[in-house]
Design a protein around this motif. Sequence first.
Motif, mmCIF file in Angstrom:
data_model
loop_
_atom_site.group_PDB
_atom_site.id
_atom_site.type_symbol
_atom_site.label_atom_id
_atom_site.label_comp_id
_atom_site.label_asym_id
_atom_site.label_seq_id
_atom_site.Cartn_x
_atom_site.Cartn_y
_atom_site.Cartn_z
ATOM 1 N N GLU A 31 -24.801 40.510 -5.866
ATOM 2 C CA GLU A 31 -24.819 39.117 -6.319
ATOM 3 C C GLU A 31 -26.222 38.526 -6.212
ATOM 4 O O GLU A 31 -26.659 37.778 -7.092
ATOM 5 N N THR A 32 -26.933 38.867 -5.163
ATOM 6 C CA THR A 32 -28.306 38.373 -4.985
ATOM 7 C C THR A 32 -29.213 38.886 -6.083
ATOM 8 O O THR A 32 -29.992 38.128 -6.672
ATOM 9 N N VAL A 33 -29.124 40.168 -6.367
ATOM 10 C CA VAL A 33 -29.948 40.761 -7.431
ATOM 11 C C VAL A 33 -29.602 40.125 -8.782
ATOM 12 O O VAL A 33 -30.505 39.758 -9.556
ATOM 13 N N ALA A 34 -28.318 39.961 -9.073
ATOM 14 C CA ALA A 34 -27.899 39.370 -10.347
ATOM 15 C C ALA A 34 -28.349 37.911 -10.454
ATOM 16 O O ALA A 34 -28.803 37.471 -11.521
ATOM 17 N N SER A 35 -28.258 37.168 -9.376
ATOM 18 C CA SER A 35 -28.691 35.766 -9.392
ATOM 19 C C SER A 35 -30.191 35.648 -9.629
ATOM 20 O O SER A 35 -30.648 34.773 -10.378
ATOM 21 N N ALA A 36 -30.966 36.494 -8.995
ATOM 22 C CA ALA A 36 -32.422 36.457 -9.189
ATOM 23 C C ALA A 36 -32.787 36.825 -10.623
ATOM 24 O O ALA A 36 -33.683 36.218 -11.225
ATOM 25 N N LEU A 37 -32.093 37.793 -11.206
ATOM 26 C CA LEU A 37 -32.345 38.181 -12.594
ATOM 27 C C LEU A 37 -31.960 37.043 -13.544
ATOM 28 O O LEU A 37 -32.703 36.719 -14.483
ATOM 29 N N THR A 38 -30.823 36.422 -13.299
ATOM 30 C CA THR A 38 -30.390 35.295 -14.127
ATOM 31 C C THR A 38 -31.390 34.150 -14.034
ATOM 32 O O THR A 38 -31.738 33.527 -15.042
ATOM 33 N N THR A 39 -31.879 33.890 -12.842
ATOM 34 C CA THR A 39 -32.884 32.843 -12.655
ATOM 35 C C THR A 39 -34.146 33.159 -13.443
ATOM 36 O O THR A 39 -34.721 32.281 -14.101
ATOM 37 N N GLU A 40 -34.573 34.416 -13.409
ATOM 38 C CA GLU A 40 -35.740 34.808 -14.201
ATOM 39 C C GLU A 40 -35.502 34.545 -15.686
ATOM 40 O O GLU A 40 -36.375 34.009 -16.387
ATOM 41 N N MET A 41 -34.325 34.898 -16.187
ATOM 42 C CA MET A 41 -34.024 34.704 -17.610
ATOM 43 C C MET A 41 -34.059 33.217 -17.977
ATOM 44 O O MET A 41 -34.606 32.842 -19.018
#
Length: 104
Positions: A31-41
Amino acid sequence: MQQALARALEVQDEAGRLRAQDPQYLVKCHETVASALTTEMVYRSGLLRTESRGGHYREDYPETDNKNWLKWINLEKRDGGMALSTEPVPLHKYQKYGITVPTR
């Protein structure tokens, strides 16, 4: 937005060092990795869009610009990074529903 994007990239780097002691923590790591990627997008697309629209507001571009920015932003994973492109919103597909958008 540049600072927020930089922080999201830092979190992604740090996330590579996460370790899970059980399945519950493994889910949290993902979830942390996915949230950081979504934030980047979100921040990369927000920096590209030089206007304000809907929930996206930029103080440096406070107006909506349908003439230049009635577009979708596409993100694609490419060469270990993120590539952004735009395409016009296909308004003809929505006209049958009575949806029109003023241009200015």
